[in-house]
Design an enzyme around this catalytic site. Structure first.
Site, PDB file in Angstrom:
ATOM      1  N   CYS D 155      67.878   7.501 -22.186  1.00 30.69           N
ATOM      2  CA  CYS D 155      67.465   6.268 -21.514  1.00 30.69           C
ATOM      3  C   CYS D 155      67.476   6.410 -19.995  1.00 30.69           C
ATOM      4  O   CYS D 155      66.509   6.046 -19.317  1.00 30.69           O
ATOM      5  CB  CYS D 155      68.359   5.119 -21.953  1.00 30.69           C
ATOM      6  SG  CYS D 155      70.128   5.441 -21.825  1.00 30.69           S
ATOM      7  N   ASN D 156      68.537   6.991 -19.452  1.00 30.33           N
ATOM      8  CA  ASN D 156      68.586   7.169 -17.992  1.00 30.33           C
ATOM      9  C   ASN D 156      67.488   8.115 -17.524  1.00 30.33           C
ATOM     10  O   ASN D 156      66.912   7.939 -16.449  1.00 30.33           O
ATOM     11  CB  ASN D 156      69.944   7.740 -17.574  1.00 30.33           C
ATOM     12  CG  ASN D 156      71.097   6.828 -17.925  1.00 30.33           C
ATOM     13  OD1 ASN D 156      71.086   5.639 -17.626  1.00 30.33           O
ATOM     14  ND2 ASN D 156      72.092   7.370 -18.619  1.00 30.33           N
TER      15      ASN D 156
END
Lengths: 359, 359, 359, 359
Positions: D155-156
């Site tokens: 996600c990051n």
């Protein structure tokens, strides 16, 4: 005068808040800190916000470790403090932040806690009204001077009791059908690792629990309302109690309603309001806010104050009171420190503040 | 089939949520968007989360701007929709998200809103129980088919009504002394720039408001409970109602309690639970959760669901119900869309979901 | 000794926090409180959490009202304090919580604030390192003893400066390309009624602002890093600065990174860490946490502490420092009180605590 | 066409979000749901917000349970999906939400994950720029059509890559010294029962973790920036990466800065901005916001959008980009569904929305 205070169960939230306040008490020297599974680790690992005590190492909870103190604070799980307390000298002041010694009725205890009753200690709510058989009303404060054992009240109990008791002692409200709904911060649930206590679950949500009268604070609240004048029998108090976790770390906002008592349905608003004003006019830590101003939990963060407001809903025929406290201060560690001050003959406000940390 | 829908008051939270749902409705084409002070600005400036409509420019709210649509949604301040609605053709479906046309009693209106009553429209709560004089119970859904004017209920009203009405229609609960306390998210307070609505004030705090029976949703709830069987008179319902703002952007958690009705004090838990189960078994958007599981607002975020649980507190003699909704969806825009679907003869679930956005 | 302190601009967050701390200062008597539009109203209406001062009435901000005090605190909007200060006697200690007298360079002031420069006062950051031409490094504390005018630093400035300056003074880090990103609580944005500051907007969101180097704290940080040894020229410091509002009422978490200076790329972790340890070993309010423990804003709530941690990212070639403070305490009112203590020759810790209110 | 999709690891946050989206996908039928320790329990116990699937019972994760599906989603702990995937037929589309198959370099894998590399699958970020040796730039989307194995990005990683890659592919920014600081919601940390993930700890706090370049997403981001044109060598990218947990349940706000590349220091703002605009003009899920409007995480909640803004800080000599996504949607399940659509030849937007749930 220097008072040496030991804290058993220093790694939990109640123990940590006790230490935050003790560190600021002018007459106190923080002594031994103990823990169970965390024994051997530095306090700073569990409470990094307590900088002046961060390097203190936690010891195992034993009579030897707790010996040599003027005061011992028990911040242990419910049911655990009875055994530890039994091993402490009679002349040491013991403050039990747990529930073990709060209830007078062994039946209540066994029904809600399911273990053997450890006995009853003087109840550490100085502002609790005590209605005498002769109609006089005193305060629990008088029963705390000089004692060496104090059972510190439950946080929700303190909020509900302080909010409603003026109406009970004055006979203005009917205690047979009280309804209390509380917005509660997560520190009140403790440090236990449970899925519903995760930040991801709690953020942006309102989460009810112990709904339907199963919460362990119910019999304790009833006990207090009976003390304030509801009458002796277990049936003297009817209480619907619902706590709701909301996304804040601290605070309890208790909305408590009760019908006007028979014969008092037409009592003027001013008369009703006066009952609350008279009860708390001389109390440093419980305040009836100016008319029209309602308490919020933010007003009480870090402070030992209980802020109260009352209104009458004529159409509903109910008195509505709202009380805000910091569950860890007036609701736990602050109330305990206040009772300690009283028991030891110190000024009850020592080490406590009425200024909240807000916004 | 394509339905052209205009939204008046598109810059506010209710209007924005209406647009979020309309943008996902398979049969809808979003038409004119209007505003008052924000006229001339792009929607993306007010609702940057609505990417597909961000470039739409807001027009002034005039009959001309709203002409040529099949449906007009009024998301205007209370008291403002009456005048606008009066200028719209009879054959256009008008959904009023404001309070103007909800109340049947002009006295209730003038008492709580202080202006002239704009009249009463069909009430947009499809699941509302309607008790007939002959003892039969129907649902408000039946009264919405084909109508061209719909008064969308208040958000708190929807939560309290859906939570308690099964007990009312079944005669199991006594409506003379109902107590409701609600945890409410800040979007329910709207976009008005008031100090107590600032993030700095709300974060970490629980904030009660309109305490003591002054909230405008009180007469609307009473009207619904009378519809469900509480009986005709204004005295048929006694309601203590307290909303509490808590730190979440969306959601209402309504804790509603009422005494068991005379003669039903001994009703079995299963019988009481069955009343709720029967009421909602066929409803797609209102659900009684499995026994022992309590609703939280997070379960309903973004969804048109109302999640309900009920328990009986024998010691208190009260039924306790907890209902969770998203105040902007089932509480406002979702309920409106559902009613629109019904009025237009579409499947009522079109453009709506039962899956919440959680955690 | 009793010090009479007046607060101008008492209705805002900075003024309120100043009063919270002053109320707990053993040598201070709170004098006149003034406000602009709120003049004539009781303090309790603006800061209901300050119970002991709730009944104080705010006066208009005039030289007469502020006369007769030993200390005057100016908690006014940027640009407003210059005029008020000019009217105060030279022998009164004036603490300016605003920006007016912080910057040495009139060009910096006019570029970032756009008004006329009010002049420069002694800078109220006692721990600021001051590198002398002869290579010696002193601290700003020495320049505060006995002064009667103090410019209190900006909150973000304090966090970034304390986090990075040990690396600057030691020559270990290169100040030409510093990157700082801060998570900031909403009280830092003040009480202004702006839509993006509403709770409904901020809850559940992360909101960047003043992105791209436009924030007014940029030149003030550069000024401090030059003081710590970055060298005199405006080009000595390159700073990318981005604040992000996150859903908390208080707190700043500053993540600041800088490259290792040419010639120091191979400095050992221990050597780098030692530079931070040496700088703060004797400071009561700034602490390098034990290796591996990272600061959080919760650790500092209500306390005057700045908690710092540092690590070296060899692959990135950057030193990473994280600093946590309470923006209203060490970042504003607490830092001001500490400087007041120093200026008046009192123990600098009077009225301040290192214990945070957590959880 | 009906696609049968099984989800392995359905009890976690990633699995739950996958189910929320699959339940709304017009061509999908949700098949078998599996879990490890939760096998045998109903889904509603773990994801009560997913009403339409609440009664589904979780099965143990076995090849038999996962057989007979067109698509299998692996939402398992890092390191666990390799073994499960190896047992699945080649013609089944397998989406791995875990990290096991993301990294091309086995060295990177062993260095950051410490186990044996499970091999590399086609990378599921359709918008990733792929710079060819001949200077042409294509998109990863082209490499996903028809594949049967997809490694879904972290996600990051998605947030940082989408924010910076236009500057990399255009050669305008220097990738040797990139600094990224992210505000991250708690669902990104998963459901693991760790003390620092408790609501009491996270509420009102900002909490950094994996500081100093130790986060496992670092090599994955570097891999993507090399794909976008940073050049082949491991030294082509220097990245300082710091994630900070903030009090929200969902969302990532990535602030990423990089210096202007040598020779491009004087590139006009418009030219730089154009690079971002050109990159995303045709992308349905990645959008450059209008000039001056900055993304917030609230804009993206529940949506598959990545919202980007870019500015140039001339004084700092750095380009600053801010990107907001919902970590569970575009950051995990939504990105996976988009890639699934592409792999199966469906319209990539099926079952996904660009409208955020806000406020």
């Amino acid at each position: 005068m220097t008072i040496r205070v030991a804290v058993a169960g220093a790694s939990g939230y109640a123990g940590g808040e006790m230490l935050r306040l003790l560190a600021g008490h002018p007459e106190v020297e923080v002594g031994t800190l103990t823990a169970h599974s965390s024994a051997g680790t530095p306090l700073g690992q569990h409470h990094p916000h307590l900088r002046s005590l961060a390097d203190r190492v936690l010891e195992p909870t034993t009579p030897e470790a707790l010996a040599g103190h003027d005061v011992v604070v028990l911040a242990l799980p419910h049911g655990a403090s009875g055994a530890v307390a039994a091993q402490l000298p009679d002349d040491v002041l013991v403050l039990d932040l747990g529930a073990d010694h709060r209830l007078v009725s062994a039946d209540d205890w066994s029904e809600y806690y399911g273990s053997e009753h450890a006995g009853t200690w003087p109840y550490g709510l100085p502002e609790l009204l005590v209605a005498g058989a002769d109609g006089t009303v005193t305060r629990q404060r008088e029963n705390l001077a000089g004692v060496r054992r104090i059972a510190v009240p439950g946080c929700n109990v303190t909020a509900v009791t302080l909010g409603l008791q003026p109406g009970v002692a004055s006979g203005l409200v009917d205690t047979s059908d009280v309804v209390a709904v509380l917005a509660v911060g997560y520190s009140g649930a403790g440090k236990a690792l449970k899925p519903h206590l995760l930040a991801a679950e709690g953020l942006g949500s309102a989460v009810p629990y112990a709904v339907g009268g199963t919460h362990r604070h119910v019999p304790e609240i009833a006990q207090n309302l009976r003390s304030a004048g509801a009458g002796p029998g277990r049936d003297a108090v009817g209480l619907s109690f619902t706590p709701v976790l909301v996304p804040m770390s601290r605070g309890i906002l208790a909305t408590v309603t009760a019908r006007l008592a028979p014969g008092h349905e037409d009592a003027a608003d001013a008369e009703i309001r006066q009952a609350w004003a008279d009860t708390y006019v001389a109390e440093p830590f419980v305040e009836l806010l100016p008319e029209g101003q309602w308490p919020t939990t933010a007003m009480t963060v870090g402070a030992n104050t209980a802020l109260v407001q009352v209104a009458v809903d004529r159409r509903a025929g109910r008195v509505v009171t709202v009380t805000a406290i910091d569950n860890l201060v007036k609701g736990t560690a602050g109330g305990a420190l206040q009772s300690m001050n009283i028991a030891l003959g110190l000024h009850q406000e020592l080490g406590l503040t009425t200024q909240g940390v807000a916004p």
